[in-house]
Design a protein around this motif. Sequence first.
Motif, mmCIF file in Angstrom:
data_model
loop_
_atom_site.group_PDB
_atom_site.id
_atom_site.type_symbol
_atom_site.label_atom_id
_atom_site.label_comp_id
_atom_site.label_asym_id
_atom_site.label_seq_id
_atom_site.Cartn_x
_atom_site.Cartn_y
_atom_site.Cartn_z
ATOM 1 N N GLU A 116 -0.395 2.920 10.918
ATOM 2 C CA GLU A 116 -0.567 4.335 10.563
ATOM 3 C C GLU A 116 0.411 4.759 9.465
ATOM 4 O O GLU A 116 0.538 5.954 9.169
ATOM 5 C CB GLU A 116 -0.361 5.219 11.791
ATOM 6 C CG GLU A 116 -1.255 4.862 12.971
ATOM 7 C CD GLU A 116 -2.726 4.980 12.620
ATOM 8 O OE1 GLU A 116 -3.075 5.910 11.850
ATOM 9 O OE2 GLU A 116 -3.520 4.148 13.095
ATOM 10 N N GLY A 117 1.100 3.813 8.867
ATOM 11 C CA GLY A 117 2.092 4.133 7.856
ATOM 12 C C GLY A 117 3.487 4.219 8.445
ATOM 13 O O GLY A 117 3.671 4.180 9.661
ATOM 14 N N GLY A 172 0.805 -1.218 0.000
ATOM 15 C CA GLY A 172 0.000 0.000 0.000
ATOM 16 C C GLY A 172 0.835 1.263 0.000
ATOM 17 O O GLY A 172 2.040 1.250 0.312
ATOM 18 N N GLU A 173 0.190 2.385 -0.348
ATOM 19 C CA GLU A 173 0.902 3.647 -0.525
ATOM 20 C C GLU A 173 1.255 4.329 0.792
ATOM 21 O O GLU A 173 2.089 5.231 0.817
ATOM 22 C CB GLU A 173 0.059 4.589 -1.388
ATOM 23 C CG GLU A 173 -0.161 4.072 -2.817
ATOM 24 C CD GLU A 173 -0.994 5.032 -3.644
ATOM 25 O OE1 GLU A 173 -1.445 6.056 -3.074
ATOM 26 O OE2 GLU A 173 -1.195 4.765 -4.839
ATOM 27 N N GLN A 174 0.600 3.941 1.892
ATOM 28 C CA GLN A 174 0.873 4.626 3.161
ATOM 29 C C GLN A 174 2.232 4.251 3.740
ATOM 30 O O GLN A 174 2.706 4.891 4.693
ATOM 31 C CB GLN A 174 -0.232 4.324 4.189
ATOM 32 C CG GLN A 174 -0.149 2.963 4.857
ATOM 33 C CD GLN A 174 -0.734 1.838 4.000
ATOM 34 O OE1 GLN A 174 -1.024 2.047 2.817
ATOM 35 N NE2 GLN A 174 -0.928 0.684 4.600
ATOM 36 N N ALA A 177 6.192 -6.436 8.760
ATOM 37 C CA ALA A 177 6.564 -5.041 8.966
ATOM 38 C C ALA A 177 5.393 -4.120 8.623
ATOM 39 O O ALA A 177 5.131 -3.143 9.326
ATOM 40 C CB ALA A 177 7.787 -4.691 8.114
ATOM 41 N N ARG A 178 4.699 -4.433 7.548
ATOM 42 C CA ARG A 178 3.516 -3.637 7.184
ATOM 43 C C ARG A 178 2.482 -3.640 8.301
ATOM 44 O O ARG A 178 1.939 -2.595 8.676
ATOM 45 C CB ARG A 178 2.888 -4.195 5.910
ATOM 46 C CG ARG A 178 1.580 -3.516 5.508
ATOM 47 C CD ARG A 178 0.749 -4.394 4.594
ATOM 48 N NE ARG A 178 0.335 -5.623 5.265
ATOM 49 C CZ ARG A 178 -0.343 -6.611 4.667
ATOM 50 N NH1 ARG A 178 -0.645 -6.509 3.376
ATOM 51 N NH2 ARG A 178 -0.689 -7.683 5.342
#
Length: 515
Positions: free
Chosen positions: A273-274, A233-235, A267-268
Amino acid sequence: MPPLRALIIEDSDSDCDLLVRVLQQGGYDLAYKQVFSADALKMSLSEETWDIVISDHSMPGFSGTAALQIVRDRHLDTPFIFVSGTLGEDAAVDAMRQGAHNYVMKGNLTRLVPAIERELRDADLRRNHKRTEQRMRQLEKFEAIGNLAGGIAHDFNNAIGAILGWAELGLDEAPPDSRVAKYFESIRLQSKRAANLTSQLLAYARRQVLEPRVLDLNQHVAETVGLLQRIIGEQIEIKTVLAPEAQVVRADPVQIEQVLMNLCLNARDAMPEGGQLLVETATVEIDNEYCKHHDYARPGRYIRLSISDTGIGMDKAVIEHIYEPFFTTKESGKGTGLGLATALGVVRQHEGTMEVYSEVGKGTVFHVFLPAISKAPDPAVKTDDSAVRGGTETILVVEDNEGVRQMVQEMLASLGYTVILANDGEHGLAAFQAAQERISLVLMDFVMSRMGGVEAYDRMSKIKPGIPVIFMSGYSPKGAVLESSLPSAAVMLQKPFSPKTMARRVRSLLDEAKP
């Protein structure tokens, strides 16, 4: 000057100053704190870590024995030394029985520094012994769980392989877009999910069948990270810092990709919260000193693959359990607890090791060490999607699982082959002896209870040298790379396999064996 953190329990400032001077003159870079009440002692033990506790025996309103009890109640292994001017022989013996490590009379402080040196050495020995015992218990526990997981996964692998094979055969027979075809497709997909679970268990147990190749790990990492960006994802910002020179290892690319995926997805999840995910490679040397403190590590040159995150981190209690299968801190339904267990098993089966550093609120870094080699990487393997072709040759199928045996027979017979069946190595050898002139290829399980595949094939090849063989296996008994045990002309087919994959391997090997 060696550093020394000393907690001094003493109500007399002048006596405390004297102790400090003795320790500094003894060559210590001293950091100390003076306390003389139970509350102050408890607070100091909670807030800081001490190398040594030095206590007076008799103080107004607070005794040295009470101080000793407070330290021992916290199960600390910090050396405790009484320094007193009034400690008699009986009281000294009693103090030692209660857990004090030594005592020194204030009139003979020349004994203090040697006593501290001795107790610090003994404390280190005790801690090392305790760590060794803990590591041995942990290794024994992991080995026991691994044996159980490997045995269960092996049995399930055969059952799942048969189900997957029958589903694909049924799908080929069913009219396209029919309800029956959809049913078979659903069975096939669920079988693949179950196969993935058993694969993870086998990887944890270090019994996965590896298909190693010579890889440039940098290239492999770059390709995998490219796929991960869409999943993560982009976050989350993904960065790679790859060593400028080629990082060559001998490894199973599918398994190493799984390790990287598992660590990156963990890790993701640790960065809801990014945050930032960093993937790095480097060449490092592991020495004997490092190996003393890391299980499975061996001295030599390694490629280090590091995955760092800026997430929530882990405390020591969690870190102690992260490699146990099915242990997870995630919500129910959001993780199997097999990701790190699988990664560790794969790395160890590749004769590597892993280590983790984490701090609550500051993130985590995993280091994966794989043995480095000095070879040119193998060329990329092309996927074989050619049409399935049959033939009229006779094939001996030796398989101790009835479901797999029948599925293989059905597929080969439908392609025009003549199939001879045997349910173990001994029966397979007897069948081969009886029909050796007609048999063009042997398709045989690698691990069987009565005469293993390699032994059976060795005897067959003495009867008919050069007979082509395909070994089927979803289980490596001791976690070894099976190809090291195979005859040079043998081909490995990993369970659970697609019937079409098996058929292509059979046809390819038969074509190669033609004059």
